[in-house]
Each structure stands twice: as structure tokens, then as C-alpha cells.
Write an enzyme that holds these catalytic residues in place. Structure first.
Site, mmCIF file in Angstrom:
data_model
loop_
_atom_site.group_PDB
_atom_site.id
_atom_site.type_symbol
_atom_site.label_atom_id
_atom_site.label_comp_id
_atom_site.label_asym_id
_atom_site.label_seq_id
_atom_site.Cartn_x
_atom_site.Cartn_y
_atom_site.Cartn_z
ATOM 1 N N SER A 115 0.824 -1.199 0.000
ATOM 2 C CA SER A 115 0.000 0.000 0.000
ATOM 3 C C SER A 115 0.867 1.261 0.000
ATOM 4 C CB SER A 115 -0.967 -0.037 1.190
ATOM 5 O OG SER A 115 -1.965 0.951 1.082
ATOM 6 N N ASP A 169 -9.201 -6.430 -4.088
ATOM 7 C CA ASP A 169 -8.691 -5.201 -3.474
ATOM 8 C C ASP A 169 -9.637 -4.045 -3.773
ATOM 9 O OD1 ASP A 169 -7.222 -2.897 -2.708
ATOM 10 O OD2 ASP A 169 -5.332 -3.943 -3.051
ATOM 11 N N HIS A 197 -6.991 -6.039 0.194
ATOM 12 C CA HIS A 197 -5.850 -5.131 0.302
ATOM 13 C C HIS A 197 -5.005 -5.576 1.495
ATOM 14 C CE1 HIS A 197 -3.824 -1.348 -0.526
ATOM 15 N NE2 HIS A 197 -3.818 -1.080 0.765
#
Length: 349
Positions: free
Chosen positions: A24, A124, A157
Site C-alpha cells: 500500500s 482489493d 488489500h
């Protein structure tokens, strides 16, 4: 883990054999650090991250560049509405070449023979898969010849582990560590360095808690924690040649993360998972068996009139810059990049 806070030490590190990975905001920072200091690295691992200087895709979005980049980060680099509004890989690859020509980052030709791992989960909902696909295209345009691109997992995610206590694979929520069928940290290191020795069943080395502040001179706008961590295998501590892997956590994953409510840290409700990225994601066990030091720099949440980073993200859109009209978050002189690379230099890499 020892209770002492020490100064980060030096080891017999092989030059040019270091690597970096992240999830991320840590993945966006991985790309920035990789481009800024590509001569120092052998490869990079990117989990749910966009291409270099992604937030600058649309400068006209606000009066202040810093605000425009924040909007670009949200609406182009994380959740674009269509393929046409996703980051322009061709433009950003040229921007990287131009930045190198200005002497602000290393020559992009270093990347050609390096190994790149790029991952996006099909579930995600935080960083769209179309954005991560542009990251692959970005590296292809810079000439990278060895890219492992994985978009086959129904993952949310997260970084993927085989820990049964971690979140279900499709989830998109903290701590962003999900249980799947493989160790993603191992996949990253195996791709960068070639097939490594199997992970240690039991760690032989030790964790080091070190003072991070010396690497950013205690400057508050760095939004970095007082302490960083490193795992040092016993053989390395005893003098064996080593490599360094830098593992960058994502938002809400640093040891010092707290929730902000109305601009104030909610110290009474600290989440209980702040050390899991550097203890349970599998990097240390594989590193232990292969004489790899794992460096875990730590970002920290700040939410005041100067720095808006309540979630403790790494800076990939400009919050740490001293000039709001030209925030520097992407060059060798960017405060976070300079700090992390200083840690690598101290270790010997």
C-alpha cells in the site's frame, strides 16, 4: 526482543544486493525509494502500489500543488473511475527519466536487469487493480526485463501469510494481513534473489530496536516514529556476509499507529496489532536462513496544521514537503527517502 534502544550498527553487507518491498503506502514508497536509489538495489516487491510520482498525474486539480497531489492520490492512484482516468504509465515513465536527467534520482538504466515483483488482489477495494497494472507497464517502459506480475489471487488489500489467525483472504480492513495459501514475503525474496534456502523453523537471530530520529534529525514533518526495527540473523551478527531487505509497512500498520478522532490521537483505544508487520509476515524466518538483514522503518501518524497524515502512511503525495507549491517526496533529498537510505548506508548497503 531486547528492551534496549540502540544505535543502528554496521555489518558485512554486499554492495548493490539490497532490496525493498512494501504494501500500500509502503508499496508506493517502495517504487519511490527504488527509483531514487536504484544503484543500491537488486530488485523490489510491490504489493498494491502505483507507479512513480503517480499523485502528480493531474496538477490542475487545486490551487496548491500539495492539495492537487492529495486529490490525485485518492482519485487517480487509488480509485480511478475508469481505465482512462487511471495513471498514465507512459507520462510517468518519461517523468522518471526527466527526474533522473535533473540529477534528483539515480539513472533509470539501473533497473533494466533488476527483478521486480508486483501483486494486486482481485478483491482489493483500496488500490484498484488497474492502477497496479499501470505499475507493471511503468517498469516495462523503463526496460525492466524480469517482472513477476501476479493478479491471480482473490485477495483484498493486504500482505498474504499462512498464519491461521490472520484475516480472511478477501477482506479490506486493518491490520491488512490476510491468510492465504502462500507466504508473500517469501515469494518476493525468492523472486528477487532466486530460489533461497527454506525458511528457518525457529529464529536464531535477534530484533534490534534503534533510534530512527537521527536519520531525519527529529524533524516533525517527517511523520516517522522515534524507533525503527531490524531483524539480524545470528550468522550476520557474527560477521557473515549479508544482504539487506527493507520492508515497508502500509497505512495503519506502524508500531505507533493510533486512531485520530477530531484531529486528536485516541490513546485510550490503541489497536493491538502494531508490531505484526515486522514479526508475523514471514520475512524474518526466510531472512534468518539466508543471511538477510530485514530493516523495518516506521512511519507515524500526525494530524496538525502542518502535516496531515493521521493514518501513519508513507509519503507518496507530498505531505512531508517543506514547500506546498513544490513538495519533494520523490527525490533522493525527500526527507523520508533520505532517512531510509541513511539507515541502509549505516547497515553497510
Amino acid at each position: 526482543m531486547a528492551n534496549d534502544v540502540v544505535q543502528l550498527g554496521a555489518y558485512q553487507v554486499k554492495k548493490g544486493q539490497s532490496s525493498v518491498s512494501g504494501l500500500s503506502s509502503g508499496a508506493f514508497m517502495t517504487v519511490q525509494l527504488h527509483l531514487a536509489h536504484s544503484a543500491s538495489f537488486a530488485g523490489a516487491g510491490i504489493i498494491a502500489g502505483g507507479p512513480y510520482r503517480c499523485a502528480q498525474a493531474y496538477r490542475q486539480g487545486a490551487i496548491y500543488a500539495q492539495d492537487a497531489y492529495a486529490q490525485g492520490a485518492l482519485y487517480i492512484c487509488m480509485s480511478p473511475l475508469t481505465e482512462r482516468t487511471a495513471p498514465d504509465a507512459e507520462r510517468l515513465a518519461q517523468l522518471a527519466r526527466d527526474t533522473a536527467a535533473q540529477g534528483l534520482i539515480d539513472d533509470v538504466d539501473h533497473i533494466v536487469n533488476q527483478r521486480i515483483y508486483i501483486f494486486t488482489g482481485s478483491e482489493d477495494r483500496v488500490v484498484a487493480s488497474m492502477v497496479v497494472a499501470r505499475t507493471r507497464r511503468f517498469y516495462e517502459l523503463l526496460g525492466a526485463r524480469d517482472i513477476l506480475y501476479d493478479d491471480t489471487q482473490p485477495a483484498g488489500h493486504a500482505i498474504i501469510t499462512r498464519n491461521p489467525e490472520d484475516s480472511q483472504l478477501p477482506l479490506n480492513q486493518p491490520p491488512y494481513i490476510n491468510q492465504g495459501s502462500f507466504w508473500q514475503s517469501h515469494a518476493i525474496l525468492d523472486h528477487i534473489y532466486g530460489r533461497l534456502k527454506p525458511a528457518s523453523a525457529q529464529l536464531t537471530g535477534s530484533f534490534v530496536r534503534f533510534d530512527q530520529t537521527e536519520f531525519f534529525a527529529g524533524e516533525p514533518r517527517a511523520s516517522m516514529s522515534p524507533y525503527g526495527y531490524a531483524y539480524v540473523p545470528r550468522a550476520v551478527a557474527e560477521g557473515a556476509p549479508a544482504r539487506v531487505h527493507i520492508a515497508l509497512h502500509g497505512c495503519k500498520q506502524g508500531y505507533a499507529y493510533v486512531d485520530y478522532v477530531n484531529g486528536r490521537p485516541d490513546q485510550g483505544n490503541n489497536p493491538p496489532y502494531g508490531n505484526r508487520y515486522f514479526t508475523t509476515t514471514g520475512y524474518n524466518e526466510l531472512a534468518d536462513a539466508n543471511n538477510i538483514i530485514v530493516l523495518y522503518p516506521q512511519a507515524e501518524g500526525v494530524d496538525d496544521g502542518r502535516t496531515q497524515n493521521p493514518d501513519g502512511c508513507w509519503d507518496w503525495w507530498g505531505y512531508s514537503g517543506s514547500d506546498p507549491q513544490a513538495p519533494d517526496y520523490y527525490s533522493r533529498d525527500a526527507i523520508q527517502i533520505k532517512a531510509i537510505h541513511g539507515m541502509l548506508e549505516r547497515l553497510g548497503g
